[in-house]
Design a protein around this motif. Structure first.
Motif, mmCIF file in Angstrom:
data_model
loop_
_atom_site.group_PDB
_atom_site.id
_atom_site.type_symbol
_atom_site.label_atom_id
_atom_site.label_comp_id
_atom_site.label_asym_id
_atom_site.label_seq_id
_atom_site.Cartn_x
_atom_site.Cartn_y
_atom_site.Cartn_z
ATOM 1 N N GLU A 83 63.826 -41.460 -11.212
ATOM 2 C CA GLU A 83 63.202 -41.219 -12.519
ATOM 3 C C GLU A 83 64.095 -40.278 -13.322
ATOM 4 O OE1 GLU A 83 58.885 -39.756 -14.308
ATOM 5 O OE2 GLU A 83 59.158 -39.927 -12.149
ATOM 6 N N VAL A 91 62.050 -34.542 -11.312
ATOM 7 C CA VAL A 91 61.705 -34.278 -9.920
ATOM 8 C C VAL A 91 60.317 -33.665 -9.848
ATOM 9 C CG1 VAL A 91 64.090 -33.987 -9.157
ATOM 10 C CG2 VAL A 91 62.824 -32.010 -9.954
ATOM 11 N N THR A 92 59.694 -33.792 -8.691
ATOM 12 C CA THR A 92 58.373 -33.229 -8.477
ATOM 13 C C THR A 92 58.502 -31.722 -8.281
ATOM 14 O OG1 THR A 92 57.757 -35.257 -7.363
ATOM 15 C CG2 THR A 92 56.321 -33.366 -7.036
ATOM 16 N N ALA A 93 57.588 -30.965 -8.872
ATOM 17 C CA ALA A 93 57.579 -29.527 -8.679
ATOM 18 C C ALA A 93 57.299 -29.225 -7.219
ATOM 19 C CB ALA A 93 56.536 -28.868 -9.562
ATOM 20 N N ILE A 94 58.105 -28.346 -6.610
ATOM 21 C CA ILE A 94 57.912 -28.072 -5.199
ATOM 22 C C ILE A 94 57.266 -26.700 -4.939
ATOM 23 C CG2 ILE A 94 59.790 -29.557 -4.444
ATOM 24 C CD1 ILE A 94 61.498 -26.991 -4.179
ATOM 25 N N GLU A 98 53.912 -25.799 -12.683
ATOM 26 C CA GLU A 98 53.767 -26.925 -13.612
ATOM 27 C C GLU A 98 54.571 -26.625 -14.864
ATOM 28 O OE1 GLU A 98 52.180 -29.710 -12.841
ATOM 29 O OE2 GLU A 98 51.634 -28.880 -10.880
#
Length: 99
Positions: A83, A91-94, A98
């Motif tokens: 993406e 990327v997904t927040a780790i 947010e």
């Protein structure tokens, strides 16, 4: 005569800040004495004409020539990204942050 004595093991325990029981002192005295004896045996055979080794097989790194090349374009860098948005990876927040 043994180089490692129970008093020496207790002293090493104090220096290492390790509380040793009498059973542990007795066991470690024997184990450390065997280790010191084995090191002494190896030292007897180690002579100046024997080269020190860190690995039994000679190893050599194989590198490609360091030749400057054109860098990737932004499109090339992102072409396989799962993406992308506005020219950046998504990327997904780790850490639960947010954005």
């Amino acid at each position: 005569m043994s180089e490692i004595t129970p008093d020496l093991v207790r002293h090493l325990g104090v220096l290492a800040r390790i509380q040793l029981t009498d059973e542990e002192v007795e066991r470690l005295t024997g184990q450390l004495d065997v280790i010191v004896d084995n090191i002494a045996k190896v030292s007897e055979v180690a002579t100046p004409d024997v080269a020190a080794t860190s690995h039994p097989i000679p190893l050599e790194n194989v590198f490609r020539p360091d030749v400057p090349q054109a860098p990737l374009t932004q499109q090339q860098a992102l072409q396989n990204a799962p993406e992308a948005e506005d020219g950046r990876f998504v990327v997904t927040a780790i850490l639960g942050e947010e954005q």
